[in-house]
Design a protein around this motif. Sequence first.
Motif, PDB file in Angstrom:
ATOM      1  N   GLU A  60      49.616  10.883  -5.742  1.00 19.12           N
ATOM      2  CA  GLU A  60      48.478  11.067  -4.852  1.00 19.12           C
ATOM      3  C   GLU A  60      48.284  12.551  -4.636  1.00 19.12           C
ATOM      4  O   GLU A  60      49.247  13.305  -4.545  1.00 19.12           O
ATOM      5  N   LYS A  61      47.051  12.959  -4.524  1.00 19.20           N
ATOM      6  CA  LYS A  61      46.757  14.373  -4.292  1.00 19.20           C
ATOM      7  C   LYS A  61      45.572  14.494  -3.344  1.00 19.20           C
ATOM      8  O   LYS A  61      44.516  13.909  -3.587  1.00 19.20           O
ATOM      9  N   ALA A  62      45.760  15.264  -2.284  1.00 21.32           N
ATOM     10  CA  ALA A  62      44.657  15.533  -1.370  1.00 21.32           C
ATOM     11  C   ALA A  62      43.791  16.647  -1.947  1.00 21.32           C
ATOM     12  O   ALA A  62      44.300  17.607  -2.531  1.00 21.32           O
ATOM     13  N   MET A  63      42.474  16.513  -1.792  1.00 18.89           N
ATOM     14  CA  MET A  63      41.546  17.508  -2.323  1.00 18.89           C
ATOM     15  C   MET A  63      40.222  17.400  -1.584  1.00 18.89           C
ATOM     16  O   MET A  63      39.868  16.329  -1.075  1.00 18.89           O
ATOM     17  N   LEU A  64      39.524  18.505  -1.475  1.00 18.49           N
ATOM     18  CA  LEU A  64      38.195  18.458  -0.884  1.00 18.49           C
ATOM     19  C   LEU A  64      37.222  17.920  -1.921  1.00 18.49           C
ATOM     20  O   LEU A  64      37.242  18.327  -3.082  1.00 18.49           O
ATOM     21  N   TRP A  65      36.369  17.003  -1.488  1.00 12.12           N
ATOM     22  CA  TRP A  65      35.424  16.361  -2.403  1.00 12.12           C
ATOM     23  C   TRP A  65      34.047  16.375  -1.756  1.00 12.12           C
ATOM     24  O   TRP A  65      33.829  15.693  -0.758  1.00 12.12           O
ATOM     25  N   GLY A  66      33.153  17.179  -2.285  1.00 16.31           N
ATOM     26  CA  GLY A  66      31.831  17.301  -1.676  1.00 16.31           C
ATOM     27  C   GLY A  66      31.902  17.848  -0.265  1.00 16.31           C
ATOM     28  O   GLY A  66      31.022  17.556   0.559  1.00 16.31           O
ATOM     29  N   GLY A  67      32.946  18.603   0.022  1.00 12.35           N
ATOM     30  CA  GLY A  67      33.135  19.155   1.356  1.00 12.35           C
ATOM     31  C   GLY A  67      33.917  18.268   2.294  1.00 12.35           C
ATOM     32  O   GLY A  67      34.243  18.675   3.411  1.00 12.35           O
ATOM     33  N   TYR A  68      34.254  17.051   1.852  1.00 15.27           N
ATOM     34  CA  TYR A  68      34.991  16.104   2.682  1.00 15.27           C
ATOM     35  C   TYR A  68      36.452  16.005   2.228  1.00 15.27           C
ATOM     36  O   TYR A  68      36.737  16.087   1.033  1.00 15.27           O
ATOM     37  N   PRO A  69      37.368  15.777   3.164  1.00 17.51           N
ATOM     38  CA  PRO A  69      38.759  15.519   2.760  1.00 17.51           C
ATOM     39  C   PRO A  69      38.841  14.226   1.958  1.00 17.51           C
ATOM     40  O   PRO A  69      38.214  13.224   2.319  1.00 17.51           O
ATOM     41  N   ALA A  70      39.588  14.258   0.871  1.00 15.80           N
ATOM     42  CA  ALA A  70      39.732  13.075   0.027  1.00 15.80           C
ATOM     43  C   ALA A  70      41.156  13.005  -0.492  1.00 15.80           C
ATOM     44  O   ALA A  70      41.888  13.995  -0.488  1.00 15.80           O
ATOM     45  N   CYS A  71      41.550  11.820  -0.928  1.00 14.93           N
ATOM     46  CA  CYS A  71      42.861  11.649  -1.537  1.00 14.93           C
ATOM     47  C   CYS A  71      42.672  10.936  -2.870  1.00 14.93           C
ATOM     48  O   CYS A  71      42.133   9.829  -2.922  1.00 14.93           O
ATOM     49  N   LEU A  72      43.106  11.594  -3.922  1.00 15.06           N
ATOM     50  CA  LEU A  72      43.051  11.030  -5.259  1.00 15.06           C
ATOM     51  C   LEU A  72      44.357  10.309  -5.541  1.00 15.06           C
ATOM     52  O   LEU A  72      45.432  10.901  -5.447  1.00 15.06           O
ATOM     53  N   GLY A  73      44.283   9.049  -5.887  1.00 15.70           N
ATOM     54  CA  GLY A  73      45.464   8.272  -6.245  1.00 15.70           C
ATOM     55  C   GLY A  73      45.370   7.804  -7.678  1.00 15.70           C
ATOM     56  O   GLY A  73      44.338   7.273  -8.098  1.00 15.70           O
ATOM     57  N   ILE A  74      46.424   8.027  -8.461  1.00 16.64           N
ATOM     58  CA  ILE A  74      46.452   7.587  -9.854  1.00 16.64           C
ATOM     59  C   ILE A  74      47.742   6.816 -10.090  1.00 16.64           C
ATOM     60  O   ILE A  74      48.831   7.325  -9.844  1.00 16.64           O
ATOM     61  N   GLN A  75      47.608   5.596 -10.552  1.00 20.29           N
ATOM     62  CA  GLN A  75      48.759   4.748 -10.832  1.00 20.29           C
ATOM     63  C   GLN A  75      48.798   4.461 -12.334  1.00 20.29           C
ATOM     64  O   GLN A  75      47.826   3.991 -12.916  1.00 20.29           O
ATOM     65  N   PHE A  76      49.947   4.763 -12.957  1.00 18.20           N
ATOM     66  CA  PHE A  76      50.107   4.599 -14.401  1.00 18.20           C
ATOM     67  C   PHE A  76      50.868   3.312 -14.687  1.00 18.20           C
ATOM     68  O   PHE A  76      51.935   3.076 -14.128  1.00 18.20           O
TER      69      PHE A  76
END
Length: 324
Positions: free
Chosen positions: A53-69
């Motif tokens: 999981e990685k937190a990142m700003l997305w379009g100015g909003y806080p977001a969390c990217l989750g990737i499951q392999f």
Amino acid sequence: MRIPLELALPENYGVADILAFHGRDSEQVSERCAFVASELKAQSSQTSQSSFEKAMLWGGYPACLGIQFSGDTAAVVLAVDVSLEEDICAKKFESWRHELQIIVQRMLGLNQDVAAFLQLFSAHPDIGALILRRANLRVPLSASPFEALCWAVTGQQISVSAAVSIRRRFIQLLGTVHSGGLCCHPSPPQVAACEVALLRGIGLSKTKAQTLILLAQAIESGELALPANSDQPLNHASADALRAQLLSIRGIGPWTVNYVLLRGFAYLDGSLHGDVAVRRSLKILLGREEEISERQAQQWLTEFSPWRALVAAHLWAMHSDAVY
């Protein structure tokens, strides 16, 4: 808003390389990784999965990217801390989903033609055996070019562990916390508005603090034009143009530029001959007793254009503690 996505992975995809890069900070302030070795999977009666999981700003909003392999699939979910009206939400969803696919493909190195590289150099007397040991090695990318820039400046001439600690404090100082608890890497506006004294307080030198602020201000003003997200890596012309822009900023040198071209834009032909870990690994690879100079490393890497940065990544992989 939650945006799901599923991506196909190449055979024998190197999940461990991706998690090693994004899991450098053991305190998991901005990223959270879970790795299950294939041997453990084989022994388990249940399906085990590696993820991050990685937190990142997305379009100015806080977001969390989750990737499951899992096997040959990457299941992606972007959770954005935003509530929009239904008609706006539908338009944003499709636009953001397309952008998400481009960014995740870049982050995972899925657009890197490692098969062509392997075909060219698998029999090479110097690096053939090295690349065959990691035949599917791909270069993981930062979530954004600006994040790669900040890491490159932070990591100049210090150890990886020291750079990780400073990066952590940098994110905690200026970042935005997502509802899931992880902290997003700061954006150019957040850094541009920062004072040098604040950045020095987290362990950055005066020069590095000034450089980070100058970079952020140049991006904000449009003086530094970073290429837009694309599913294709930079070509030589666009890489040279960006190199010239970056080198005009005080505190940015050739190593920083080539690192950013690699980790920020998947440009695989930057010459990382100035990298200490690359030269140390090259000395071992060639069986030399004397140290390898920058000029010697540069000359040696020339043969492998347009894959010089990918060769450097294989040299990094010889020593996991040296991987930037």
